[in-house]
Design a protein around this motif. Structure first.
Motif, PDB file in Angstrom:
ATOM      1  N   CYS A 105      68.540  34.235  13.432  1.00 36.41           N
ATOM      2  CA  CYS A 105      67.467  33.970  13.113  1.00 36.41           C
ATOM      3  C   CYS A 105      67.003  32.870  12.602  1.00 36.41           C
ATOM      4  O   CYS A 105      67.165  32.020  11.521  1.00 36.41           O
ATOM      5  CB  CYS A 105      66.780  35.232  11.874  1.00 36.41           C
ATOM      6  SG  CYS A 105      65.390  35.775  12.064  1.00 36.41           S
ATOM      7  N   ALA A 117      70.498  36.819  15.507  1.00 31.63           N
ATOM      8  CA  ALA A 117      69.537  37.861  16.110  1.00 31.63           C
ATOM      9  C   ALA A 117      69.406  38.466  17.269  1.00 31.63           C
ATOM     10  O   ALA A 117      70.600  38.431  17.825  1.00 31.63           O
ATOM     11  CB  ALA A 117      68.934  36.069  16.607  1.00 31.63           C
ATOM     12  N   LEU A 128      64.985  35.906  16.198  1.00 34.68           N
ATOM     13  CA  LEU A 128      63.886  36.305  15.108  1.00 34.68           C
ATOM     14  C   LEU A 128      65.611  38.250  15.766  1.00 34.68           C
ATOM     15  O   LEU A 128      65.675  38.297  16.369  1.00 34.68           O
ATOM     16  CB  LEU A 128      62.875  37.217  15.918  1.00 34.68           C
ATOM     17  CG  LEU A 128      62.398  36.703  16.186  1.00 34.68           C
ATOM     18  CD1 LEU A 128      60.412  37.839  16.706  1.00 34.68           C
ATOM     19  CD2 LEU A 128      61.508  35.649  14.905  1.00 34.68           C
ATOM     20  N   CYS A 129      66.099  38.267  13.940  1.00 40.16           N
ATOM     21  CA  CYS A 129      66.325  39.185  14.133  1.00 40.16           C
ATOM     22  C   CYS A 129      65.601  40.710  13.675  1.00 40.16           C
ATOM     23  O   CYS A 129      64.607  40.599  14.009  1.00 40.16           O
ATOM     24  CB  CYS A 129      67.009  39.171  12.126  1.00 40.16           C
ATOM     25  SG  CYS A 129      66.178  39.156  10.970  1.00 40.16           S
TER      26      CYS A 129
END
Length: 672
Positions: A105, A117, A128-129
């Motif tokens: 992420c 992520a 993004l996680c």
């Protein structure tokens, strides 16, 4: 961006596109010229400094040599190639990790945390996680962003990034908080909402995605032209290679003939002088010296003849290689633009695309002279009278432009006359004709009788297609293309006359013939011109004769790409280049003289590039050369032909002439 392992197959796929030809490295901050070629910003800046004109503010493109003016602010004024820069970023970032490693992420990484992520935001270009993904979707400023899930496989994720890149918002350079969303068709400008309201009020602005979709049609059309040019220049290069090989073979043969004759003459002199007294030895030496000097002179002459032509052919071949490379690099650029091009990039290049479409709409012609073949004629030697040697290196024919021996024409003779109606009841009128596949001929009959194929020896009908056709020709793939009056299009049939498809749309199509590079020349009587169309889809690529023709009917083309068009009411046949330039004309006044015509119909080209004209109302067929100079009549009214309408050359090199109304076919031998 080296590729050394299987995971980098994707890099290999785009390696050429993403490589700067100046520094040979991966493109960095790519800038695009109006010709479509892209370079690193710094590389382009250095190139301009080294290659700018001394008398003007221009520089050549490193690839295609096109001249470009240096903008006021230098390379900064050139379009940044967003698509290429993003592709470089995606491939380097996504494929820099190992096959089994997870992408982390980007938000958490700023805090020093390594969290896997699960998704990627297109607008933010960030991984993004799961937690950040939820927060991203809930935030008012980012909830509208485009998101997609990551697979964990670097190559698959890279392809996903490339596919989703076009959805990414590009910020307005004037208003950094506003994305470029619209295209102003009046000012040809890409604008944000704020620009649209304040700087382009009342202008027709449409969503950039819609504008880009329409512009892709032009890009696809340019792609087709680029591919056509590539194929044409490949043919030109092969023709140049064949000419070079022919010249080298001719040169070697010529030198061999000179050496053989030299040896024979020396032997003849030697045998004669051994019989003479010793006081003649001085004369023998003198004669041998002259013979050797002649031999050396002839060899130099033969080499000079071949070398001069070879240099010209090689220069043409080098130019063809350059043009082929330009077409290939354009194809590479267009492929990326069609597949991954961001709407902003597509619309930024719209003006350049339109200009290149116009420039490349003219089909390139091969600037290759015919092969001048030379032979050696031995002279005669009379040792007893000490006669000087006579040798000449001369062209094989009086016409130094001719490849083969000059054609010897004989008195035209009708070797056969056949009435199609006798063998095929109900067949009368003939409108169009072509030499077909598998030793056949194909005829278009009166409008109610459609089109039929016949054996070329017995003229027995084989296959029939229903429809209203005026003319027909052969095209690649064992297919026929016919002008379909009922549907106002071109109908494509296979060799058994089974319908395949219809292409194009015309007002009144009549004559048709095949043109180089998968093209068709089609006469439109209503538009009073000839259209060059692509026989894959019928798209018009060029217009010939517009404003120069009043009553066109039939068309043919010779090996030099000169297009000949019969003008029924104007009583002439006009010749044009593929660029639409009128170059010659035969006839033009109504009458029965050698340089007059009366209602000319079909035209065709014989193997010697001569033009054959069906002079219908004069009841004769005329043979003229490629420059429209009269040679002779091949058929006259005394031969029994009433209304000669169709002319083709058969497999034996004989002329077949069809009578429009009676259905009679005449086979004529006119060459020895």
């Amino acid at each position: 961006m080296a590729s050394s392992s299987p995971k980098n197959a994707l890099i290999d796929e785009y390696q050429e596109l993403l490589t700067c030809i100046i520094c040979t490295g991966t493109l960095k901050n790519a800038k695009s010229l109006s010709c479509g070629h892209s370079y690193c910003k710094n590389c382009l800046k250095s190139w301009i400094e080294k290659n700018k004109g001394k008398r003007d503010k221009t520089f050549p493109c490193p690839i295609c040599n096109a001249k470009h003016e240096i903008p006021k602010n230098g390379v900064d004024d050139y379009h940044t190639n967003i698509t290429i820069n993003s592709m470089v970023e995606i491939l380097e970032n996504q494929l820099s990790r190992d096959k089994n490693s997870k992408a982390n992420c980007d938000i958490c990484a700023q805090e020093g945390d390594d969290v896997p992520a699960v998704s990627r935001c297109v607008e933010c270009a960030e991984n993004l996680c799961q937690a950040c993904n939820k927060s991203h979707k809930r935030s008012q400023g980012t909830r509208s962003h485009n998101m997609y899930d990551l697979t964990g496989d670097p190559e698959k994720d890279a392809r996903l990034a490339l596919d989703n890149y076009v959805k990414r918002n590009i910020q307005c350079p004037k208003h950094q908080d506003q994305p470029l969303k619209f295209f102003c068709s009046k000012d040809k400008a890409i604008v944000c909402t704020h620009c649209c309201i304040t700087e382009h009020p009342g202008h027709a602005c449409q969503a950039i995605e819609e504008a880009a979709d329409k512009e892709k049609r032009n890009i696809s059309a340019l792609f087709g032209l680029a591919n056509q040019r590539k194929e044409l220049f490949e043919k030109f290069i092969q023709d140049s290679s064949d000419n070079l090989q022919s010249y080298e073979g001719n040169r070697q043969s010529l030198i061999k003939d000179i050496d053989t004759d030299h040896a024979a003459k020396c032997k003849q002199l030697g045998e004669y002088f051994t019989k003479l007294h010793k006081e003649l030895d001085e004369q023998l030496a003198k004669q041998l010296k002259e013979q050797n000097e002649n031999h050396a002179k002839l060899l130099n002459e033969a080499k000079a003849v071949a070398n001069e032509k070879t240099k010209k052919i090689q220069a043409n071949q080098d130019q063809h290689e350059l043009e082929k490379g330009i077409a290939e690099s354009t194809l590479l650029h267009l492929t990326a633009l069609i597949k991954h091009g961001h709407p902003v990039d597509i619309m930024n290049s719209s003006t350049d695309t339109a200009k290149k479409l116009q420039d490349w709409g003219r089909i390139p012609e091969e600037d290759e002279d015919p092969v001048d073949k030379y032979t050696y004629q031995p002279g005669t030697l009379d040792p007893a009278n000490m006669v000087q040697l006579h040798h000449r290196v001369i062209p094989e024919t009086l016409d130094t432009r001719c490849i083969v021996k000059k054609t010897r024409y004989c008195d035209p003779k009708v070797t056969r006359k056949v009435n199609l109606g006798d063998k095929n009841p109900g067949v009368k009128e003939i409108y169009g004709v072509t030499k077909g596949y598998n030793n056949t001929i194909v005829l278009c009959h009166e409008l109610s009788a459609g089109m039929s194929s016949y054996t070329a020896d017995t003229f027995t009908k084989q296959h029939t297609a229903n429809g209203n056709f005026y003319d027909v020709c052969c095209i690649q793939g064992n297919l026929y293309a016919a002008t379909d009056y009922s549907n106002k299009c071109i109908s494509i049939y296979n060799h058994n006359l089974v319908h395949q498809k219809n292409i194009g749309k015309f007002k009144y199509p009549w004559g048709i013939c095949e043109a180089p590079g998968k093209g068709l020349l089609v006469v439109d009587i209503t538009d009073k011109c000839v259209y060059l169309v692509d026989y894959n889809d019928g798209k018009i690529q060029a217009t010939i004769g517009k404003g120069h023709l009043t009553n066109p009917y039939y068309v043919t083309i010779n090996s030099k790409s000169t297009v000949f068009i019969s003008e029924l009411g104007a009583h002439c046949v006009k010749g044009f280049t593929m660029r639409g330039e009128e170059v010659n004309q035969y006839g033009g006044t109504k009458g029965g003289g050698p340089d007059q015509l009366c209602a000319p119909e079909c035209v065709c080209i014989d193997p010697d590039n001569n033009l054959i004209i069906a002079d219908r109302n004069n009841q004769r067929v005329v043979l003229v050369d490629k420059n429209c100079k009269f040679i002779k009549y091949l058929l006259v009214s005394e031969d029994g032909m009433k209304y000669p309408h169709n002319v083709i050359i058969n497999n034996e090199g004989n002329l077949i002439v069809g009578d429009q109304y009676s259905g009679d076919l005449f086979v004529i031998r006119y060459k020895q």
